[in-house]
Write an enzyme that holds these catalytic residues in place. Structure first.
Site, PDB file in Angstrom:
ATOM      1  N   HIS A  38       4.741   7.672  -5.308  1.00  0.00           N
ATOM      2  CA  HIS A  38       3.677   7.788  -5.892  1.00  0.00           C
ATOM      3  C   HIS A  38       2.384   7.933  -4.709  1.00  0.00           C
ATOM      4  CE1 HIS A  38       0.191   5.238  -8.127  1.00  0.00           C
ATOM      5  NE2 HIS A  38       1.075   5.416  -8.905  1.00  0.00           N
ATOM      6  N   ILE A  44      -0.898   7.071  -2.854  1.00  0.00           N
ATOM      7  CA  ILE A  44      -1.799   6.111  -3.327  1.00  0.00           C
ATOM      8  C   ILE A  44      -1.299   4.903  -3.672  1.00  0.00           C
ATOM      9  CG2 ILE A  44      -3.801   7.789  -3.869  1.00  0.00           C
ATOM     10  CD1 ILE A  44      -3.062   7.362  -6.858  1.00  0.00           C
ATOM     11  N   GLY A  47      -1.698   1.102  -9.340  1.00  0.00           N
ATOM     12  CA  GLY A  47      -2.691   0.452  -9.840  1.00  0.00           C
ATOM     13  C   GLY A  47      -2.139  -1.114 -10.152  1.00  0.00           C
ATOM     14  N   VAL A  48      -0.586  -1.175 -10.586  1.00  0.00           N
ATOM     15  CA  VAL A  48      -0.201  -2.578 -10.743  1.00  0.00           C
ATOM     16  C   VAL A  48       0.089  -3.443  -9.636  1.00  0.00           C
ATOM     17  CG1 VAL A  48       2.364  -1.648 -10.634  1.00  0.00           C
ATOM     18  CG2 VAL A  48       1.915  -3.375 -12.242  1.00  0.00           C
ATOM     19  N   GLU A  52      -1.448  -6.827  -9.020  1.00  0.00           N
ATOM     20  CA  GLU A  52      -0.932  -8.181  -8.431  1.00  0.00           C
ATOM     21  C   GLU A  52      -1.427  -8.732  -7.271  1.00  0.00           C
ATOM     22  OE1 GLU A  52       1.981 -10.956  -7.873  1.00  0.00           O
ATOM     23  OE2 GLU A  52       1.939  -9.499  -9.384  1.00  0.00           O
TER      24      GLU A  52
END
Length: 156
Positions: A38, A44, A47-48, A52
């Site tokens: 990723h 980076i 987003g998940v 969290e």
């Protein structure tokens, strides 16, 4: 921050029970297997995992407000906005504010900043339930002490 074990927060910087707010620090690691995919050549923070991080800040605020007597679980994200890329090595500040607390649920306003700039924000719903197991309660209280939400010998 230990991504592989979902320990997103490193330290609680401020906790104001009267204002129902919390600010926590989260150091994004410089290297992690997460970044291998990723994305190759452009790592980076997913987003998940940013979501969290905000949920954990909201959760520790709720636990502090409830004297660590109940366990908050992430129930819903009404909105989630990702405004900037977060690179390995970044220092994030996770902000959480309780907007509504009652009937077993809480609505939380959360955001992440990096170098004073907002990189993400979300309005989260958390469900507050009795701890489902003594082992989880023990772990969460230990983590609360590590983060500074529960000072040794002090009840929140």
């Amino acid at each position: 921050m230990r991504l592989e074990t979902f320990q997103m927060l490193d330290k609680i910087e401020t906790l104001d029970r009267k204002a129902q707010t919390l600010v926590a620090l989260a150091h994004v690691p410089r290297s992690s297997p997460v970044f291998d995919g990723h994305f190759p050549g452009h790592p980076i923070m997913p987003g998940v995992l940013l979501l969290e991080t905000m949920a954990q800040a909201a959760g520790y605020l709720l636990m502090a407000l409830n004297d660590f007597s109940r366990m908050p679980f992430f129930a819903a994200a009404k909105t989630a906005n990702f405004r900037a890329f977060v690179e390995p090595g970044a220092l994030l500040k996770a902000h959480a504010e309780c907007v509504h607390l009652g009937s077993g649920y809480a609505v939380m306003s959360t955001s992440l900043t990096c170098r004073g700039q907002r990189v993400a924000d979300a309005r989260l719903t958390m469900r507050n339930v009795p701890f489902p197991s003594p082992a989880l309660e023990k772990h969460v209280v230990r983590e609360g002490r590590r983060l500074g939400a529960l000072e040794a010998g002090t009840v929140c």
